[in-house]
Structures are given as structure tokens and as C-alpha cells.
Design a protein around this motif. Structure first.
Motif, short mmCIF file in Angstrom:
data_model
loop_
_atom_site.label_atom_id
_atom_site.label_comp_id
_atom_site.label_asym_id
_atom_site.label_seq_id
_atom_site.Cartn_x
_atom_site.Cartn_y
_atom_site.Cartn_z
N ILE A 180 0.84 -1.20 0.00
CA ILE A 180 0.00 0.00 0.00
C ILE A 180 0.87 1.24 0.00
CG2 ILE A 180 -1.69 1.32 1.33
CD1 ILE A 180 -2.88 -1.36 2.19
N ALA A 181 1.94 1.23 0.79
CA ALA A 181 2.86 2.37 0.81
C ALA A 181 3.50 2.57 -0.56
CB ALA A 181 3.93 2.16 1.87
N TYR A 214 -5.29 -3.92 -0.60
CA TYR A 214 -5.89 -2.68 -1.09
C TYR A 214 -7.21 -2.97 -1.80
CZ TYR A 214 -6.41 1.92 -3.10
OH TYR A 214 -6.90 3.16 -3.43
N VAL A 215 -7.28 -4.03 -2.56
CA VAL A 215 -8.53 -4.40 -3.25
C VAL A 215 -9.61 -4.69 -2.21
CG1 VAL A 215 -9.61 -6.13 -4.73
CG2 VAL A 215 -7.35 -5.23 -5.32
N VAL A 257 -14.63 -3.14 0.90
CA VAL A 257 -15.24 -2.83 2.20
C VAL A 257 -15.70 -1.37 2.24
CG1 VAL A 257 -14.81 -2.61 4.68
CG2 VAL A 257 -14.00 -4.63 3.44
N ARG A 258 -14.86 -0.45 1.79
CA ARG A 258 -15.19 0.98 1.79
C ARG A 258 -16.43 1.25 0.95
NH1 ARG A 258 -14.82 4.82 -1.62
NH2 ARG A 258 -13.54 3.65 -3.06
N GLN A 259 -16.47 0.71 -0.25
CA GLN A 259 -17.62 0.92 -1.12
C GLN A 259 -18.89 0.34 -0.52
OE1 GLN A 259 -16.31 -0.81 -4.80
NE2 GLN A 259 -15.15 1.00 -5.41
#
Length: 74
Positions: free
Chosen positions: A4-5, A14-15, A20-22
Motif C-alpha cells: 500500500i505504501a 488494497y482491493v 469494504v469501503r464501497q
């Protein structure tokens, strides 16, 4: 965490984060709109991945009538 960094947007971590965010944004939007709130995706570039509540419900709902005075837990 290193991927991610390094901005590897194909990394499984990240996927998963994006999924989860969506999902969370969709559920929050559905809950708020079902109670009559007017919401939209944020138009603020500094608040990406958030929703904006534009207005309160036009009708009374369980969210707008809740009072801690009537809450048996308090």
C-alpha cells in the motif's frame, strides 16, 4: 502494508479495502435515505470516500425523535 505504501493498487489488501469501503458507503447511504435524509457522494476533494448529508428528513422518523431521556440504558 508495504504494497500500500508503494501504491500497488492491485495488492489484495488494497482491493479488499476498496470493496469494504464501497460497501460501507452504500449501506450508510441506503440507511440514511430510507429514513428520509438527502445524501450524496462527497464533492469535496479533501473528503474523498465520504458522503454528504444535504438535508434532514421531511417527515418524522425514529432517528429524529430519539431522545436519551427515553433511553432505558441512560
Amino acid at each position: 502494508m508495504q504494497t500500500i505504501a508503494a501504491k500497488d493498487i492491485t495488492a489484495p489488501t488494497y482491493v479488499h479495502f476498496q470493496v469494504v469501503r464501497q460497501g460501507m458507503l452504500r449501506v450508510m447511504t441506503e440507511i440514511l435515505t430510507s429514513e428520509g435524509f438527502e445524501v450524496r457522494d462527497s464533492t469535496n476533494d479533501f473528503a474523498a470516500f465520504t458522503i454528504e448529508v444535504l438535508g434532514p428528513p421531511e417527515r418524522t422518523s425514529s432517528w429524529t425523535t430519539f431522545s436519551l431521556a427515553n433511553d432505558p440504558m441512560h
